[in-house]
Scaffold this motif. Structure first.
Motif, mmCIF file in Angstrom:
data_model
loop_
_atom_site.group_PDB
_atom_site.id
_atom_site.type_symbol
_atom_site.label_atom_id
_atom_site.label_comp_id
_atom_site.label_asym_id
_atom_site.label_seq_id
_atom_site.Cartn_x
_atom_site.Cartn_y
_atom_site.Cartn_z
ATOM 1 N N GLY A 136 0.822 -1.207 0.000
ATOM 2 C CA GLY A 136 0.000 0.000 0.000
ATOM 3 C C GLY A 136 0.855 1.257 0.000
ATOM 4 N N ALA A 137 1.947 1.226 0.776
ATOM 5 C CA ALA A 137 2.874 2.363 0.788
ATOM 6 C C ALA A 137 3.548 2.519 -0.566
ATOM 7 C CB ALA A 137 3.913 2.164 1.890
ATOM 8 N N LEU A 138 3.873 1.397 -1.211
ATOM 9 C CA LEU A 138 4.470 1.460 -2.555
ATOM 10 C C LEU A 138 3.494 2.043 -3.571
ATOM 11 C CD1 LEU A 138 6.427 -1.911 -2.728
ATOM 12 C CD2 LEU A 138 7.391 0.390 -2.645
ATOM 13 N N LEU A 139 2.215 1.676 -3.431
ATOM 14 C CA LEU A 139 1.203 2.245 -4.332
ATOM 15 C C LEU A 139 1.122 3.756 -4.157
ATOM 16 C CD1 LEU A 139 -1.835 -0.215 -4.267
ATOM 17 C CD2 LEU A 139 -0.453 0.427 -6.223
ATOM 18 N N ALA A 140 1.094 4.204 -2.900
ATOM 19 C CA ALA A 140 1.031 5.644 -2.645
ATOM 20 C C ALA A 140 2.296 6.338 -3.148
ATOM 21 C CB ALA A 140 0.849 5.893 -1.151
ATOM 22 N N LEU A 141 3.439 5.710 -2.941
ATOM 23 C CA LEU A 141 4.701 6.279 -3.407
ATOM 24 C C LEU A 141 4.716 6.386 -4.931
ATOM 25 C CD1 LEU A 141 7.568 7.130 -2.385
ATOM 26 C CD2 LEU A 141 8.274 4.809 -2.956
ATOM 27 N N ALA A 142 4.289 5.331 -5.613
ATOM 28 C CA ALA A 142 4.269 5.337 -7.080
ATOM 29 C C ALA A 142 3.266 6.346 -7.619
ATOM 30 C CB ALA A 142 3.961 3.953 -7.613
ATOM 31 N N SER A 143 2.209 6.617 -6.846
ATOM 32 C CA SER A 143 1.176 7.552 -7.304
ATOM 33 C C SER A 143 1.577 9.006 -7.127
ATOM 34 C CB SER A 143 -0.125 7.325 -6.527
ATOM 35 O OG SER A 143 -0.645 6.072 -6.799
ATOM 36 N N TYR A 144 2.184 9.336 -5.981
ATOM 37 C CA TYR A 144 2.316 10.741 -5.618
ATOM 38 C C TYR A 144 3.751 11.242 -5.489
ATOM 39 C CZ TYR A 144 -2.547 9.860 -4.526
ATOM 40 O OH TYR A 144 -3.853 9.492 -4.605
ATOM 41 N N ALA A 145 4.724 10.372 -5.418
ATOM 42 C CA ALA A 145 6.103 10.823 -5.221
ATOM 43 C C ALA A 145 6.689 11.368 -6.522
ATOM 44 C CB ALA A 145 6.953 9.661 -4.697
ATOM 45 N N PRO A 146 7.704 12.196 -6.423
ATOM 46 C CA PRO A 146 8.384 12.687 -7.634
ATOM 47 C C PRO A 146 9.023 11.526 -8.395
ATOM 48 C CG PRO A 146 9.082 13.936 -5.679
ATOM 49 C CD PRO A 146 8.232 12.807 -5.204
ATOM 50 N N PRO A 147 9.188 11.666 -9.704
ATOM 51 C CA PRO A 147 9.720 10.568 -10.517
ATOM 52 C C PRO A 147 11.069 10.035 -10.055
ATOM 53 C CG PRO A 147 8.844 12.280 -11.931
ATOM 54 C CD PRO A 147 8.776 12.799 -10.528
ATOM 55 N N GLU A 148 11.934 10.898 -9.556
ATOM 56 C CA GLU A 148 13.245 10.408 -9.122
ATOM 57 C C GLU A 148 13.125 9.508 -7.893
ATOM 58 O OE1 GLU A 148 12.523 14.631 -7.796
ATOM 59 O OE2 GLU A 148 12.695 13.702 -9.752
ATOM 60 N N VAL A 149 12.148 9.733 -7.056
ATOM 61 C CA VAL A 149 11.924 8.876 -5.887
ATOM 62 C C VAL A 149 11.288 7.554 -6.338
ATOM 63 C CG1 VAL A 149 10.690 8.650 -3.682
ATOM 64 C CG2 VAL A 149 11.719 10.855 -4.331
ATOM 65 N N VAL A 150 10.347 7.631 -7.258
ATOM 66 C CA VAL A 150 9.673 6.425 -7.768
ATOM 67 C C VAL A 150 10.679 5.524 -8.475
ATOM 68 C CG1 VAL A 150 7.909 5.569 -9.352
ATOM 69 C CG2 VAL A 150 7.446 7.587 -7.975
ATOM 70 N N ALA A 151 11.599 6.120 -9.216
ATOM 71 C CA ALA A 151 12.607 5.334 -9.928
ATOM 72 C C ALA A 151 13.529 4.601 -8.964
ATOM 73 C CB ALA A 151 13.412 6.232 -10.852
ATOM 74 N N GLY A 152 13.611 5.076 -7.720
ATOM 75 C CA GLY A 152 14.476 4.448 -6.724
ATOM 76 C C GLY A 152 13.863 3.245 -6.033
ATOM 77 N N ILE A 153 12.643 2.864 -6.366
ATOM 78 C CA ILE A 153 12.029 1.676 -5.771
ATOM 79 C C ILE A 153 12.842 0.458 -6.192
ATOM 80 C CG2 ILE A 153 9.976 0.201 -5.766
ATOM 81 C CD1 ILE A 153 8.275 2.713 -6.078
ATOM 82 N N SER A 154 13.167 -0.388 -5.229
ATOM 83 C CA SER A 154 14.021 -1.552 -5.523
ATOM 84 C C SER A 154 13.326 -2.541 -6.450
ATOM 85 C CB SER A 154 14.420 -2.254 -4.225
ATOM 86 O OG SER A 154 13.295 -2.900 -3.675
ATOM 87 N N ASP A 155 14.135 -3.359 -7.097
ATOM 88 C CA ASP A 155 13.596 -4.368 -8.016
ATOM 89 C C ASP A 155 12.700 -5.366 -7.277
ATOM 90 O OD1 ASP A 155 14.841 -3.257 -10.196
ATOM 91 O OD2 ASP A 155 16.591 -4.583 -10.102
ATOM 92 N N SER A 156 13.081 -5.746 -6.068
ATOM 93 C CA SER A 156 12.267 -6.717 -5.315
ATOM 94 C C SER A 156 10.931 -6.104 -4.909
ATOM 95 C CB SER A 156 13.026 -7.219 -4.091
ATOM 96 O OG SER A 156 13.310 -6.149 -3.208
ATOM 97 N N ASP A 157 10.938 -4.814 -4.497
ATOM 98 C CA ASP A 157 9.675 -4.148 -4.164
ATOM 99 C C ASP A 157 8.802 -3.976 -5.405
ATOM 100 O OD1 ASP A 157 10.189 -3.981 -1.473
ATOM 101 O OD2 ASP A 157 10.933 -1.909 -1.539
ATOM 102 N N ALA A 158 9.432 -3.636 -6.527
ATOM 103 C CA ALA A 158 8.667 -3.487 -7.779
ATOM 104 C C ALA A 158 8.066 -4.826 -8.192
ATOM 105 C CB ALA A 158 9.566 -2.939 -8.878
ATOM 106 N N ALA A 159 8.826 -5.913 -8.057
ATOM 107 C CA ALA A 159 8.309 -7.239 -8.414
ATOM 108 C C ALA A 159 7.163 -7.631 -7.490
ATOM 109 C CB ALA A 159 9.421 -8.277 -8.343
#
Length: 176
Positions: A136-159
């Protein structure tokens, strides 16, 4: 030995009036009673109803198949070795939008459109989603965070986010 020796001669002529036994008539496959006609009509009607319901269900699930195809495209974009940070951020930001669009298909707009944060996560969990606090936190981060922060999501979290999204798209159900 020749064949003529095995067959006894009919010297008295008694075998001439005998005839070959007649074969019985072929059995008809047509029903002989009205009950079988009734059974056939009922079976054909049941088959027709089953086909109709199957096609209807297939059509109702079209949005689900389209969402899964779009999710595969997002996943391929994330897996691309040529993906830069901007492309990665755009792909991850597309996941919450895909979930929201899918939810708008299955539930009334008044119930879903304004949901954010904890209410949105509760809706996803209520509709048979496996989204936990982390996803849920990842969804909120992907929705509202700046692109440079979203791009920093780890591969395991993205998977994990992609996996939870796929599971929700495949298994969600909204009580009407």
């Amino acid at each position: 030995m020749s064949r003529a020796l095995l067959v006894p001669p009919d010297s008295s002529g008694q075998l001439k009036p005998l005839q070959e036994l007649p074969l019985p008539e072929a059995v008809s496959y047509a029903p002989h009673t009205i009950g079988w006609v009734f059974v056939a009509v009922v079976l054909l009607a049941a088959l027709g109803v089953a086909i109709w319901f199957g096609r209807r269900r297939h059509e109702k699930q079209r949005y689900r198949r389209a969402a899964l195809i779009e999710l595969e495209s997002i996943e391929a974009s994330l897996a691309s070795t040529h993906a830069d940070r901007e492309q990665r951020a755009n792909a991850l930001a597309a996941v919450p939008r895909l979930i929201k669009r899918t939810a708008l298909v299955i539930a009334p707009r008044e119930q879903v459109a304004a949901l954010t944060g904890g209410e949105w996560l509760a809706f996803l969990q209520r509709t048979r989603g496996r989204f936990d606090a982390r996803s849920g936190a990842l969804l909120a981060l992907a929705s509202y965070a700046p692109p440079e922060v979203v791009a920093g999501i780890s591969d395991s979290d993205a998977a994990a986010l992609i996996g939870h999204t796929r599971d929700w798209i495949e298994h969600h159900h909204v009580e009407v």
